[in-house]
Design a protein around this motif. Sequence first.
Motif, PDB file in Angstrom:
ATOM      1  N   LEU A   1       0.819  -1.210   0.000  1.00  0.00           N
ATOM      2  CA  LEU A   1       0.000   0.000   0.000  1.00  0.00           C
ATOM      3  C   LEU A   1       0.852   1.258   0.000  1.00  0.00           C
ATOM      4  N   LEU A   2       1.991   1.200   0.675  1.00  0.00           N
ATOM      5  CA  LEU A   2       2.896   2.354   0.671  1.00  0.00           C
ATOM      6  C   LEU A   2       3.655   2.463  -0.648  1.00  0.00           C
ATOM      7  N   ALA A   3       3.769   1.338  -1.348  1.00  0.00           N
ATOM      8  CA  ALA A   3       4.381   1.369  -2.672  1.00  0.00           C
ATOM      9  C   ALA A   3       3.440   1.992  -3.686  1.00  0.00           C
ATOM     10  N   ARG A   4       2.161   1.645  -3.571  1.00  0.00           N
ATOM     11  CA  ARG A   4       1.129   2.248  -4.421  1.00  0.00           C
ATOM     12  C   ARG A   4      -0.217   1.839  -3.838  1.00  0.00           C
ATOM     13  N   LEU A   5      -1.043   2.822  -3.551  1.00  0.00           N
ATOM     14  CA  LEU A   5      -2.265   2.562  -2.794  1.00  0.00           C
ATOM     15  C   LEU A   5      -3.212   1.620  -3.524  1.00  0.00           C
ATOM     16  N   ASP A   6      -3.208   1.653  -4.857  1.00  0.00           N
ATOM     17  CA  ASP A   6      -4.128   0.784  -5.589  1.00  0.00           C
ATOM     18  C   ASP A   6      -3.710  -0.684  -5.564  1.00  0.00           C
ATOM     19  N   MET A   7      -2.584  -1.014  -4.943  1.00  0.00           N
ATOM     20  CA  MET A   7      -2.210  -2.415  -4.737  1.00  0.00           C
ATOM     21  C   MET A   7      -3.179  -3.124  -3.796  1.00  0.00           C
ATOM     22  N   VAL A   8      -4.123  -2.382  -3.241  1.00  0.00           N
ATOM     23  CA  VAL A   8      -5.104  -2.973  -2.342  1.00  0.00           C
ATOM     24  C   VAL A   8      -5.853  -4.112  -3.017  1.00  0.00           C
ATOM     25  N   VAL A   9      -6.026  -4.063  -4.347  1.00  0.00           N
ATOM     26  CA  VAL A   9      -6.750  -5.152  -5.011  1.00  0.00           C
ATOM     27  C   VAL A   9      -5.975  -6.460  -4.908  1.00  0.00           C
ATOM     28  N   PHE A  10      -4.660  -6.420  -5.008  1.00  0.00           N
ATOM     29  CA  PHE A  10      -3.847  -7.622  -4.853  1.00  0.00           C
ATOM     30  C   PHE A  10      -3.826  -8.071  -3.397  1.00  0.00           C
ATOM     31  N   VAL A  11      -3.700  -7.118  -2.493  1.00  0.00           N
ATOM     32  CA  VAL A  11      -3.678  -7.453  -1.066  1.00  0.00           C
ATOM     33  C   VAL A  11      -4.937  -8.226  -0.676  1.00  0.00           C
ATOM     34  N   VAL A  12      -6.088  -7.749  -1.104  1.00  0.00           N
ATOM     35  CA  VAL A  12      -7.360  -8.368  -0.721  1.00  0.00           C
ATOM     36  C   VAL A  12      -7.537  -9.726  -1.390  1.00  0.00           C
ATOM     37  N   LEU A  13      -7.303  -9.801  -2.690  1.00  0.00           N
ATOM     38  CA  LEU A  13      -7.601 -11.038  -3.419  1.00  0.00           C
ATOM     39  C   LEU A  13      -6.636 -12.162  -3.075  1.00  0.00           C
ATOM     40  N   ILE A  14      -5.368 -11.864  -2.880  1.00  0.00           N
ATOM     41  CA  ILE A  14      -4.428 -12.913  -2.475  1.00  0.00           C
ATOM     42  C   ILE A  14      -4.748 -13.393  -1.065  1.00  0.00           C
ATOM     43  N   ALA A  15      -5.105 -12.466  -0.165  1.00  0.00           N
ATOM     44  CA  ALA A  15      -5.474 -12.855   1.199  1.00  0.00           C
ATOM     45  C   ALA A  15      -6.687 -13.781   1.200  1.00  0.00           C
ATOM     46  N   LEU A  16      -7.685 -13.460   0.404  1.00  0.00           N
ATOM     47  CA  LEU A  16      -8.888 -14.296   0.354  1.00  0.00           C
ATOM     48  C   LEU A  16      -8.616 -15.644  -0.295  1.00  0.00           C
ATOM     49  N   ALA A  17      -7.616 -15.708  -1.162  1.00  0.00           N
ATOM     50  CA  ALA A  17      -7.314 -16.961  -1.854  1.00  0.00           C
ATOM     51  C   ALA A  17      -6.498 -17.924  -1.008  1.00  0.00           C
ATOM     52  N   CYS A  18      -5.765 -17.420  -0.021  1.00  0.00           N
ATOM     53  CA  CYS A  18      -4.864 -18.255   0.793  1.00  0.00           C
ATOM     54  C   CYS A  18      -5.541 -18.605   2.113  1.00  0.00           C
ATOM     55  N   ASN A  19      -5.778 -19.876   2.346  1.00  0.00           N
ATOM     56  CA  ASN A  19      -6.496 -20.319   3.552  1.00  0.00           C
ATOM     57  C   ASN A  19      -5.828 -19.834   4.831  1.00  0.00           C
ATOM     58  N   GLY A  20      -4.497 -19.914   4.879  1.00  0.00           N
ATOM     59  CA  GLY A  20      -3.798 -19.555   6.104  1.00  0.00           C
ATOM     60  C   GLY A  20      -3.952 -18.092   6.472  1.00  0.00           C
ATOM     61  N   ILE A  21      -4.191 -17.226   5.504  1.00  0.00           N
ATOM     62  CA  ILE A  21      -4.403 -15.806   5.777  1.00  0.00           C
ATOM     63  C   ILE A  21      -5.876 -15.540   6.023  1.00  0.00           C
ATOM     64  N   ARG A  22      -6.733 -16.149   5.209  1.00  0.00           N
ATOM     65  CA  ARG A  22      -8.172 -15.913   5.344  1.00  0.00           C
ATOM     66  C   ARG A  22      -8.680 -16.332   6.729  1.00  0.00           C
ATOM     67  N   ARG A  23      -8.146 -17.410   7.281  1.00  0.00           N
ATOM     68  CA  ARG A  23      -8.606 -17.892   8.577  1.00  0.00           C
ATOM     69  C   ARG A  23      -8.099 -17.029   9.727  1.00  0.00           C
ATOM     70  N   ARG A  24      -7.033 -16.280   9.495  1.00  0.00           N
ATOM     71  CA  ARG A  24      -6.482 -15.397  10.535  1.00  0.00           C
ATOM     72  C   ARG A  24      -6.367 -13.981   9.986  1.00  0.00           C
ATOM     73  N   LEU A  25      -7.429 -13.557   9.346  1.00  0.00           N
ATOM     74  CA  LEU A  25      -7.416 -12.275   8.661  1.00  0.00           C
ATOM     75  C   LEU A  25      -7.213 -11.110   9.626  1.00  0.00           C
ATOM     76  N   GLY A  26      -7.730 -11.245  10.835  1.00  0.00           N
ATOM     77  CA  GLY A  26      -7.599 -10.171  11.813  1.00  0.00           C
ATOM     78  C   GLY A  26      -6.156  -9.836  12.125  1.00  0.00           C
ATOM     79  N   ALA A  27      -5.319 -10.881  12.278  1.00  0.00           N
ATOM     80  CA  ALA A  27      -3.909 -10.640  12.568  1.00  0.00           C
ATOM     81  C   ALA A  27      -3.220  -9.934  11.400  1.00  0.00           C
ATOM     82  N   ALA A  28      -3.575 -10.333  10.164  1.00  0.00           N
ATOM     83  CA  ALA A  28      -2.980  -9.699   8.987  1.00  0.00           C
ATOM     84  C   ALA A  28      -3.398  -8.236   8.891  1.00  0.00           C
ATOM     85  N   VAL A  29      -4.684  -7.969   9.137  1.00  0.00           N
ATOM     86  CA  VAL A  29      -5.182  -6.592   9.069  1.00  0.00           C
ATOM     87  C   VAL A  29      -4.532  -5.733  10.143  1.00  0.00           C
TER      88      VAL A  29
END
Length: 496
Positions: A168-196
């Motif tokens: 996001l600090l590299a470019r704010l519109d990278m948020v689309v990659f941040v969200v979609l990769i997080a939702l695609a990876c089980n290990g992140i999706r199940r612990r989304l709060g810690a990542a956020v």
Amino acid sequence: MSALLRRALLPLSGAVLGGGAAWVASRGLIDDTYITLAYARNLAEHGHWGMTPGTTSNAATSPLNVVLLALSFLLVRPFAGADGELALGVLTAALGALAAWCTGRVVRRAGLHAGWALVALVVVLANPLLVSALGLEVVLLFTAMTALLAAGLAGRPVVYGLAAAASLLARLDMVVFVVLIALACNGIRRRLGAAVLACTAAALPWFAISWWWLGSAIPDTFVIKTNQGSFGEGRTYLRGLWTHYFPDVPEAVVVGVVAAFVGLVVLLALLVARGSRGGVRAGLTGLGLGGVAYFTVYSLLGVPPYQWYYVPPVASLSFVAVLGTGVLLAGRARRAAGVGLVVVPVAALAGLYVAVPAAALPLPWAYPPVFGNFATPAEYRAIGAEVGELVGEERVAAPGEIGTLAYACDCGLVDQFSDPAVLQPLIEARIDDAGPVLRTLLEWNYARRDAGAAQPTPWVLRWASAAVAPPEGVRRWPTTAGTVQRPDVLVLFREE
């Protein structure tokens, strides 16, 4: 060969690829790259956030890229002084090494040979669209994608959050990659709060500082670029590659996007595939969908077709084209995998031979393969240095492109990128034209903005046709517009 040496080979290859690309492009950097270099040099030398000396501004789209370049300036200064091209080369090599390390972790998790990682790096880092925008945040964005994917597949939410903050600090519109990769990876999706939480803790301080100190949480380029709309005649982002770039540089455009089109096919295959390596398939799917979403959002925004805007979707889908092919072939016979390891790199290198002008042009390039500035970088550097000597401490109105001139001039060159007072009317117009929700957000974002009063600008740089003689006593410089080779004249005069 020791295991440690084998693990070091891939990051070393990434560093060589990054450093080599930076050297090839070092004398042909585009104008917007020098905007970033000017910000970084001012930060490194004066602790000042702005494009020109003494004027604070917030038109650096990628604050993380500016900070990293400033650190690189400090690193090379004892050996080469304020050498922006060398600082860029050092940073690009370091980012290439980091991207290679992250890619290596991805291919090991997928059970693929390290050769697949090397092919993916070559296809992305030598892409003519990316190389034509070196110095902007393009390599940093690709490195961030690999870091997101590696952390996502490893199921490490805190690391993912830190990678997301960097994205996001590299470019704010990278948020689309941040969200979609997080939702695609089980290990992140199940612990989304810690990542956020990790992402917020790492990124929020900058946005708060920027809002309080610079008068806007987001860079001013949001207003500058969205106000432009197009390059005229309907040449917006959606059609820009074909209507704006293809007529002048068809080979570079075709080879620049061919791997991304292959990536779309591979992405569809990953969506319907079954079998082992499901986690890797899901992660690559998230990355590929991020590229599709990025292209869709920019098309809907109707922004101009700047070549670096195409790099995130092209880089992500090209990466998916290579590693996705490896994952799909991994479940087949060994012969199929072997064929893939031969065909993919051969096809990639053949395409690069056609696309990259290093095969035909003197090195380093005088200008990159995809180029649209009004003068060559060498012409702008020479003119800027002379302008600085002529005007001294007085301010100069920029002629439409400001980066290389301002960097070489190191003087008070003025336009909307360097002077908040010049930009203020555009911000007010953007707020007035926005819908109720966006207007409220923009008003909050600019609540602390103090553009100050416009300062006297006695000198003017202006373009004139080569066929038109300027008034007597005006300094003039003939130029050629890079790949277009259109002769023009840049004139300097004093307004009384």
